[in-house]
Motif scaffolding. Sequence first.
Motif, PDB file in Angstrom:
ATOM      1  N   SER A 274       0.849  -1.193   0.000  1.00 15.91           N
ATOM      2  CA  SER A 274       0.000   0.000   0.000  1.00 15.91           C
ATOM      3  C   SER A 274       0.879   1.235   0.000  1.00 15.91           C
ATOM      4  O   SER A 274       2.072   1.176   0.308  1.00 15.91           O
ATOM      5  N   HIS A 275       0.260   2.354  -0.342  1.00 17.14           N
ATOM      6  CA  HIS A 275       0.927   3.653  -0.264  1.00 17.14           C
ATOM      7  C   HIS A 275       0.633   4.254   1.108  1.00 17.14           C
ATOM      8  O   HIS A 275      -0.529   4.379   1.510  1.00 17.14           O
ATOM      9  N   LEU A 276       1.667   4.626   1.825  1.00 18.62           N
ATOM     10  CA  LEU A 276       1.515   5.180   3.167  1.00 18.62           C
ATOM     11  C   LEU A 276       1.673   6.698   3.110  1.00 18.62           C
ATOM     12  O   LEU A 276       2.610   7.218   2.502  1.00 18.62           O
ATOM     13  N   VAL A 378       5.153  10.782   2.190  1.00 18.12           N
ATOM     14  CA  VAL A 378       4.539   9.708   1.402  1.00 18.12           C
ATOM     15  C   VAL A 378       5.580   8.641   1.105  1.00 18.12           C
ATOM     16  O   VAL A 378       6.654   8.936   0.553  1.00 18.12           O
ATOM     17  N   ASP A 379       5.266   7.410   1.484  1.00 14.49           N
ATOM     18  CA  ASP A 379       6.086   6.246   1.140  1.00 14.49           C
ATOM     19  C   ASP A 379       5.276   5.402   0.168  1.00 14.49           C
ATOM     20  O   ASP A 379       4.378   4.651   0.564  1.00 14.49           O
ATOM     21  N   LEU A 380       5.560   5.545  -1.125  1.00 12.85           N
ATOM     22  CA  LEU A 380       4.791   4.840  -2.151  1.00 12.85           C
ATOM     23  C   LEU A 380       5.155   3.361  -2.166  1.00 12.85           C
ATOM     24  O   LEU A 380       6.259   2.969  -1.795  1.00 12.85           O
ATOM     25  N   ALA A 381       4.199   2.559  -2.599  1.00 14.04           N
ATOM     26  CA  ALA A 381       4.463   1.130  -2.760  1.00 14.04           C
ATOM     27  C   ALA A 381       5.424   0.918  -3.925  1.00 14.04           C
ATOM     28  O   ALA A 381       5.613   1.788  -4.774  1.00 14.04           O
ATOM     29  N   GLY A 382       6.037  -0.273  -3.985  1.00 15.94           N
ATOM     30  CA  GLY A 382       7.066  -0.541  -4.977  1.00 15.94           C
ATOM     31  C   GLY A 382       6.531  -0.621  -6.392  1.00 15.94           C
ATOM     32  O   GLY A 382       5.535  -1.297  -6.664  1.00 15.94           O
TER      33      GLY A 382
END
Length: 488
Positions: A274-276, A378-382
């Motif tokens: 998921s995107h955090l 924002v920590d995007l998914a891979g």
Amino acid sequence: MPELRTETEFVKGLQAQVGALERSLEEEKERCRTERQRRRLLHNALVELRGNIRVHCRVRPIMPLDRGLEATAVTGSALEEVVQAVNDDTVLVNCAKPGSQIPNKVFEFERVHGPGDSQEAVFEEVRPLLTSLLDGYNVCIMAYGQTGSGKTHTMIGSHHDNPASSAVGDQEGIIPNAASELFRLISERPVGSHTVEVSVVEVYNNEVLDLLAKDEDGVATGAVKRDVITTATGTSEVPCLAHEPVGSCAQDPGCLVAQRAQSPTLVHRDSSRSHLIVTLTVTSRSANAFAMARRLQSSRQESPRAPQRDFWSPRCTRRANSNGPRGRNAHSSTEDHPASPSSSSLPSSPFSSPCTSPCASPRPSISQEPLRTRLQLVDLAGSECVGQSGVSGATLWESSCINRSLSALSDVLGALAEQRPHVPYRNSKLTHLLQDYIGGDAKLLVMLCVSPTQRFLAESLQSLGFGSRARQVQRAAPRRKATGLKVK
């Protein structure tokens, strides 16, 4: 002996020349470093004036995951290092293959971090944005890259994987370091002038989930689905989103992400699905501006002014002072001339003219609207190929949703770069949620995280290409929010 003395003097002369050349070289290196720093500051100022998106790149070192898991172990040329940080603003990618004429590719960004750069060095380039946050600017820092490229390590840190390293300061990521720096800056301001709240959401399978939601009794309920709406002013908003007050840097927002969806893949054992998005909302009240307005109001009250004209109000029920001249005239006028039927329907008033009223004008007052700025982390998914991750079933659907949302993000940046009349923000919940930061007036920094090995060359080129497109976006220059002071 004379010959030996001559040779000794000659050697000493050569040593003196070498020492002078070395000192000159060090001076030139220092001058070069100073000029590069000056150039970077001027370039950042130009980027801000033009409204461009800042893009930093971080190349991680070679790690055991580059060899793959047991089922997909790789050796040989797949572990060759092909992505290199040439200097502090250039990345070189060796695309050459045996029998191929593909040239090397060079990418330039605002800042490039090599494998040897620490967490503190990475955050040092981000630190000025925290000052901008308290100065009235919205700020967004976004990490982009494939699974295993170091996004979560860069944004949160590695102490959650190894509890023994929690005491190591350089293992903290941007989110905890930003919280510490923010509260350090707030401590230098007047007490009580700033308050901080945190909200944590994840975009999972194109749904927005509130990770801090609580029931009526204040008990955490886990992830709760929320909607993203567009307000009348054109901004995006998440109604009913839970916000928790944060009183100090000891309450690390990075520890609030335990509920984030994770699943093992062939690339990484703890792949984020998921995107955090962690948002710190800072509410400010300018004590200096408020005190200045108070002094201005006091000086106005003390200065001599001409008598103000009072106006009659039909809702005024106060009687005139019978000792005053207006009161006597008004009283006599009502006795000599009784009220007519037409005037009996009007509200009771002791005055024949609406220009004479004992109701004084209200006392001027000062109110200050709070100034709210947001720091979005924002920590995007891979961004990975399904063939690389080797997923199936429900995890395959997760990868599909991740790739579609990242494609929507790339489409939005492309539309902004080409200045199209329509920008497809609503093609994904991720872009709809980040609308105000991608295309708005916030200061946006994209942190590219890439792997150095030949095995992930395609994914690294895709991430670097994404960063190059992001640099081409020219938005309106970031606008500073002003503190609203109203004098009534």
